[in-house]
Design a protein around this motif. Structure first.
Motif: not given
Length: 361
Positions: A200-214, A296-307
């Motif tokens: 969902g929205q979490a995937k869209n955010l991180i995918q856009f981050a990887f391929y936009s450089g923002l 919140p992005i770091r805590k709720k999406i990013w860290i859990p995904a890497l773990k």
């Protein structure tokens, strides 16, 4: 000789003293009944004031501590004007033209760092050596040390230009070199594994981050009117910093970014969530409200995904490094990559990402 001729004027139950200091006619009212004894005492006080003015030792503030003029004249005496007063006055004069996040940074630097250490010193007592010694013991990064010094540097620069001081000791204090963190971009396999853990929205955010450089601050400030699907681009115009929407950090930061296929796919998928009734592109899926900062992005999406994927932790900024390394590795010109990332100095691209530029290998 009457009271007026001596520079003493009776005004009801008070007495006014008149004298000239630094070419300015000064009048100070003393709230005391004009008895003969009082007038004699005030005549002696006025005589002492004029003598101190002649020999250059007059301290307006000592004689008239509650006078508005005293506060103004104190600023012209580097041997009396304290660093605390100088910093507070500098901040008051400049706060209207500062962005809110910058003002918060300066308040923190002034009240948490500078005033506790240097506040009681007079302007004349500050030396480059004292500042350097303090910096050597300050437990933070060199970049942070440089930021903390900004209000002190600017306050002393104003004092120098206003001819209150003849020399600015801060010109002898150089900013310490910043230690650039080595980029640790994610591999295509790691990106795929992270994407598989998100929906969902979490995937869209991180995918856009990887391929936009923002930057994350730019991602969460992106609005749908900044997205131009027809011409395959987005416009980066603003950023969220500490919960406040502001312009991008530099003029080069305000830019047009070409949509890579994966970034465009992420936006098209996100459009189903926020594209019809919302202005901001990316929302917190738990609240369906726009993100206001990266924590919140770091805590709720990013860290859990890497773990979950057992991938070595790197901070979300590495998505930006990943974009740069991918673009350079496939042969994109470093000047184009610099413009996509909002760097005005393409030389930095070579310095930081040189090992990913084929022609430099």
């Amino acid at each position: 000789m009457d009271a007026r001729q001596r520079g003493i004027t009776i005004r009801g139950d008070s007495v006014q003293l008149s004298f000239t200091f630094q070419g300015v006619r000064c009048r100070e009212t003393i709230p005391m009944p004009p008895t003969k004894t009082a007038l004699k005492e005030l005549a002696l006080k006025l005589q002492a004031i004029k003598h101190e003015i002649r020999i250059g030792t007059f301290d307006y503030f000592r004689h008239f501590p509650y006078s508005k003029k005293a506060k103004e004249f104190r600023k012209t005496r580097p041997d009396l004007y304290t660093i605390k007063e100088a910093l507070i006055n500098w901040l008051r004069r400049n706060q209207a033209k500062l962005q809110k996040s910058t003002l918060q940074d300066y308040n923190s630097a002034i009240y948490y760092h500078l005033i506790p250490i240097f506040g009681d010193l007079t302007i004349a007592e500050l030396t480059a050596g004292k500042v350097k010694e303090w910096l050597s013991e300050l437990p933070c990064s060199n970049k942070r040390k440089g930021n903390i010094l900004i209000p002190l540097r600017q306050a002393f620069e104003e004092l120098f230009h206003d001819e209150v001081i003849d020399k600015n000791p801060l010109t002898r204090v150089k900013n310490l070199p910043n230690k650039t963190r080595e980029p640790e971009p994610f591999t295509q396999d790691e990106i795929a594994r992270i994407m598989n853990e998100l929906t969902g929205q979490a995937k869209n955010l991180i995918q856009f981050a990887f391929y936009s450089g923002l930057r994350t601050s730019e991602l969460i400030a992106l609005r749908w009117h900044d997205v131009d699907f027809e011409n395959n681009r987005v416009f980066v115009r603003s950023a969220y910093v500490r919960g406040q929407l502001k312009d991008t950090k530099t003029k080069s930061g305000k830019r047009e970014v070409t949509l890579q296929p994966q970034a465009k796919e992420a936006l098209l998928n996100q459009h189903a969530f926020t594209g019809k009734q919302n202005e901001v592109v990316f929302h917190d899926p738990d609240t369906n409200q726009p993100w206001r900062n990266d924590q919140p992005i770091r805590k709720k999406i990013w860290i859990p995904a890497l773990k979950k994927t057992n991938i070595k932790y790197r901070n979300p900024y590495q998505t930006r490094h990943t974009f740069a390394s991918m673009m350079l590795s496939r042969g994109e010109h470093y000047m184009w990559v610099a413009s996509q990332m909002g760097h005005k100095d393409w030389g930095m691209i070579i310095k930081v990402y040189g090992r990913w530029i084929p022609q430099l290998k």
